[in-house]
Design a protein around this motif. Structure first.
Motif, PDB file in Angstrom:
ATOM      1  N   ILE A 340       6.888 -21.201 -21.745  1.00  0.00           N
ATOM      2  CA  ILE A 340       5.864 -22.148 -22.178  1.00  0.00           C
ATOM      3  C   ILE A 340       6.071 -23.425 -21.365  1.00  0.00           C
ATOM      4  O   ILE A 340       7.113 -24.076 -21.472  1.00  0.00           O
ATOM      5  CB  ILE A 340       5.982 -22.492 -23.677  1.00  0.00           C
ATOM      6  N   TYR A 341       5.107 -23.773 -20.538  1.00  0.00           N
ATOM      7  CA  TYR A 341       5.175 -25.007 -19.756  1.00  0.00           C
ATOM      8  C   TYR A 341       4.106 -25.962 -20.271  1.00  0.00           C
ATOM      9  O   TYR A 341       2.925 -25.605 -20.353  1.00  0.00           O
ATOM     10  CB  TYR A 341       4.941 -24.727 -18.271  1.00  0.00           C
ATOM     11  N   ILE A 342       4.520 -27.184 -20.595  1.00  0.00           N
ATOM     12  CA  ILE A 342       3.611 -28.161 -21.205  1.00  0.00           C
ATOM     13  C   ILE A 342       3.670 -29.481 -20.443  1.00  0.00           C
ATOM     14  O   ILE A 342       4.754 -29.982 -20.141  1.00  0.00           O
ATOM     15  CB  ILE A 342       3.983 -28.418 -22.678  1.00  0.00           C
ATOM     16  N   GLN A 343       2.511 -30.039 -20.157  1.00  0.00           N
ATOM     17  CA  GLN A 343       2.397 -31.407 -19.654  1.00  0.00           C
ATOM     18  C   GLN A 343       1.618 -32.224 -20.682  1.00  0.00           C
ATOM     19  O   GLN A 343       0.551 -31.805 -21.135  1.00  0.00           O
ATOM     20  CB  GLN A 343       1.653 -31.447 -18.316  1.00  0.00           C
ATOM     21  N   THR A 344       2.150 -33.375 -21.046  1.00  0.00           N
ATOM     22  CA  THR A 344       1.470 -34.254 -21.991  1.00  0.00           C
ATOM     23  C   THR A 344       1.899 -35.694 -21.744  1.00  0.00           C
ATOM     24  O   THR A 344       3.085 -35.953 -21.479  1.00  0.00           O
ATOM     25  CB  THR A 344       1.767 -33.858 -23.451  1.00  0.00           C
ATOM     26  N   PRO A 345       0.985 -36.648 -21.814  1.00  0.00           N
ATOM     27  CA  PRO A 345       1.370 -38.045 -21.605  1.00  0.00           C
ATOM     28  C   PRO A 345       2.102 -38.642 -22.802  1.00  0.00           C
ATOM     29  O   PRO A 345       2.866 -39.585 -22.662  1.00  0.00           O
ATOM     30  CB  PRO A 345       0.033 -38.748 -21.366  1.00  0.00           C
ATOM     31  N   MET A 411      -1.143 -26.713 -20.653  1.00  0.00           N
ATOM     32  CA  MET A 411      -0.153 -25.787 -21.173  1.00  0.00           C
ATOM     33  C   MET A 411      -0.426 -24.412 -20.567  1.00  0.00           C
ATOM     34  O   MET A 411      -1.565 -23.944 -20.550  1.00  0.00           O
ATOM     35  CB  MET A 411      -0.233 -25.705 -22.701  1.00  0.00           C
ATOM     36  N   VAL A 412       0.613 -23.767 -20.058  1.00  0.00           N
ATOM     37  CA  VAL A 412       0.473 -22.427 -19.503  1.00  0.00           C
ATOM     38  C   VAL A 412       1.573 -21.555 -20.090  1.00  0.00           C
ATOM     39  O   VAL A 412       2.731 -21.977 -20.210  1.00  0.00           O
ATOM     40  CB  VAL A 412       0.521 -22.440 -17.961  1.00  0.00           C
ATOM     41  N   ILE A 413       1.192 -20.326 -20.487  1.00  0.00           N
ATOM     42  CA  ILE A 413       2.106 -19.433 -21.199  1.00  0.00           C
ATOM     43  C   ILE A 413       2.064 -18.038 -20.584  1.00  0.00           C
ATOM     44  O   ILE A 413       0.986 -17.435 -20.446  1.00  0.00           O
ATOM     45  CB  ILE A 413       1.730 -19.354 -22.699  1.00  0.00           C
ATOM     46  N   ASP A 414       3.231 -17.547 -20.220  1.00  0.00           N
ATOM     47  CA  ASP A 414       3.435 -16.134 -19.841  1.00  0.00           C
ATOM     48  C   ASP A 414       2.506 -15.623 -18.738  1.00  0.00           C
ATOM     49  O   ASP A 414       2.144 -14.432 -18.733  1.00  0.00           O
ATOM     50  CB  ASP A 414       3.266 -15.242 -21.075  1.00  0.00           C
ATOM     51  N   ASP A 415       2.104 -16.473 -17.821  1.00  0.00           N
ATOM     52  CA  ASP A 415       1.236 -16.048 -16.711  1.00  0.00           C
ATOM     53  C   ASP A 415      -0.087 -15.450 -17.159  1.00  0.00           C
ATOM     54  O   ASP A 415      -0.756 -14.756 -16.389  1.00  0.00           O
ATOM     55  CB  ASP A 415       1.951 -15.014 -15.816  1.00  0.00           C
ATOM     56  N   ASN A 416      -0.496 -15.725 -18.408  1.00  0.00           N
ATOM     57  CA  ASN A 416      -1.731 -15.117 -18.919  1.00  0.00           C
ATOM     58  C   ASN A 416      -2.634 -16.082 -19.683  1.00  0.00           C
ATOM     59  O   ASN A 416      -3.828 -15.840 -19.796  1.00  0.00           O
ATOM     60  CB  ASN A 416      -1.404 -13.935 -19.843  1.00  0.00           C
ATOM     61  N   LEU A 417      -2.077 -17.147 -20.227  1.00  0.00           N
ATOM     62  CA  LEU A 417      -2.858 -18.057 -21.064  1.00  0.00           C
ATOM     63  C   LEU A 417      -2.718 -19.485 -20.563  1.00  0.00           C
ATOM     64  O   LEU A 417      -1.608 -19.971 -20.335  1.00  0.00           O
ATOM     65  CB  LEU A 417      -2.391 -17.971 -22.523  1.00  0.00           C
TER      66      LEU A 417
END
Length: 489
Positions: A340-345, A411-417
């Motif tokens: 789970i990769y997340i970017q948020t300010p 947010m990007v999850i598991d190369d699919n979402l």
């Protein structure tokens, strides 16, 4: 002489007694008022942490607390918003104009998430979509200008912030030019987010044939720039065929940066059937602001497939029965298997999201959160730092973006979402703001979003728990203190 002195003394005593009575009456009235407000806050059945935070403000900040609560805590503004019943009715009517006859095969692993969003938010699954990401303001505005110039029927433009600076005037002039060509142009801006822009700026647009409307107009925006409830969405729909959404507002800083470096943000252009989802969001907000329902089918043209992205356009706000985007993100996190990769300010997670992220990391999922080292909001930045230790102890990796201000919501999850839009990872976005996020089910798009995150990692510092624990004691105390008020930030 004695009588004169006696009269003076009696007069002095009466003045002192009168002054003391005034102070006593004032204190009594304040205590009764404060207690009354405390009772109201408790009886509203809010989140217990938020209730405690407001009680502390009211009791620890005499008079100031009451004023602060009036502008930032009261729910009376909610009465001005579109009702839940009307929102459902409008949403149903707009969906009737959307072509959804195709048979789709949603990914099995996200069937629960898709069903959840459809049930709580009435957002259908759209197929045949093309996504084009923009990681800088210059490329985003270049693409936006290009599409606006090609418009022949209508332009619907909605931003939280619409500055009257250089880029703002370029957008304004282009919109006026299209309006004079006979294109229907509608502009919706948040009355509080754009309060710094002069009224003359919007009047010039109106004089040029552009229909301009503020969302939830306020009398004293300088006092209410952070009041509930804000429309934080950034949506553009052109001819019902092309759309833009993401985290970028209209302001020079998205091209020129700010004092701490670049202003890194994420936005995307949408082509395909999901544009109808953006149109639905705009139409409902336009109705809520102007009491005008755009009923014509011309706003929902039949669209051909432009790509292979399956996606849902989810909206959320204080009028909803559920916390739609919050629940969607929670479901996505708990369903993650690899990363789970997340970017948020801003990082002020709800208890539910924090627990979900910690649980995922402790179970072996690679959880990474990227936030800016330098923020545009001091109090929120300090409060955000109070959560870092808890995350690090749970094996969540925290990256500090150092090249400028990171405003991206990605947010990007598991190369699919891929989940991206206007919502920050904070309580305000999930509970108070009107937000819009895209849930995109596609491997190619997820890999593109993942590469954006990995590229930004090159301009970020990974925090080590040992180093973080060695920070000065006064910083840790300030963070802990402001964390008490995070439900209000």
């Amino acid at each position: 002489m004695t009588d004169l002195l006696l009269n003076i003394n009696i007069k002095s005593v009466l003045e002192v007694f009168s002054a003391n009575n005034f102070i006593l009456v004032f204190q009594l009235l304040y205590i009764l008022t404060a207690l009354g407000v405390v009772i109201v806050v408790i009886s509203e059945n809010r989140n217990p942490l938020k209730t405690i935070a407001w009680v502390l403000v009211l009791l620890l900040l005499p008079l100031v607390g009451l004023i602060f609560y009036y502008f930032f805590g009261e729910d009376h503004r909610k009465q001005r918003l579109i009702s839940r019943k009307m929102h459902k009715r409008l949403n149903r009517k707009t969906l009737e104009r959307t072509e959804l006859k195709e048979s789709l095969n949603p990914p099995v692993e996200y069937k629960g998430l898709i069903n959840l969003l459809n049930k709580v938010n009435n957002c259908p699954l759209y197929g045949g979509n093309k996504i084009t990401f923009y990681s800088d303001g210059e490329s985003k505005f270049e693409a936006l200008f290009e599409e606006i110039k090609k418009a022949t029927k209508h332009i619907h433009l909605q931003y939280y912030i619409f500055m009257d600076d250089k880029i703002g005037h370029k957008v304004k002039d282009l919109l006026i030019e299209k309006a004079r060509e006979g294109v229907e142009v509608r502009v919706l801006y948040d009355a509080m987010g754009a309060w710094k822009s002069k009224k003359k700026f919007y009047k010039e647009m109106e004089a040029g044939g552009v229909q301009v409307t503020p969302f939830l107009k306020v009398a004293f925006p300088i006092l209410t720039s952070r009041v509930n409830y804000r429309n934080h969405r950034k949506v553009v729909v052109i001819d019902g065929e092309v759309g833009f959404m993401g985290g970028m507002n209209i302001a020079d800083r998205y091209i020129e940066g700010n004092g701490s470096g670049i202003w890194r943000d994420s936005h995307f252009k949408l082509e395909g059937r999901a544009v109808h989802g953006l149109q639905t969001s705009f139409v409902i907000d336009w109705y809520a602001s102007r009491n005008e329902f755009l009923t014509s089918n011309k706003y929902y043209p039949q669209l051909e497939s432009k790509g292979n992205n399956l996606m849902q356009i989810a909206t959320s706000g204080p009028t909803g029965e559920f916390k739609e985007i919050h629940q969607g993100i929670f479901q996505a996190i708990t369903n993650a298997k690899e990363y789970i990769y997340i970017q948020t300010p801003y990082l002020i997670p709800t208890d539910a999201l924090m627990l979900a992220l910690q649980t995922a990391a402790l179970s072996g999922v690679d959880v990474r959160i990227m936030i800016p080292q330098n923020s545009d909001t001091t109090f929120v930045q300090i409060a955000s730092m109070s959560f870092i230790k808890d995350f690090l102890e749970s094996k969540v990796k925290i990256h500090l973006f150092t090249a400028g201000f990171l405003h991206s919501k990605l947010m990007v999850i598991d190369d699919n979402l891929t989940i991206t839009g206007s919502a920050n990872m904070d309580v305000r976005s999930f509970e108070h703001n009107f937000e819009i996020d895209a849930f995109i089910y596609n491997r190619e798009t997820a890999l593109a979003a993942k590469n954006i995150f990995l590229d930004d990692m090159q301009c970020s510092d990974l925090i080590a728990l040992e180093t973080w624990n060695k920070r000065p004691r006064h910083k840790r105390f300030a963070e802990s203190f402001l964390r008490l008020f995070t439900p209000l930030l």
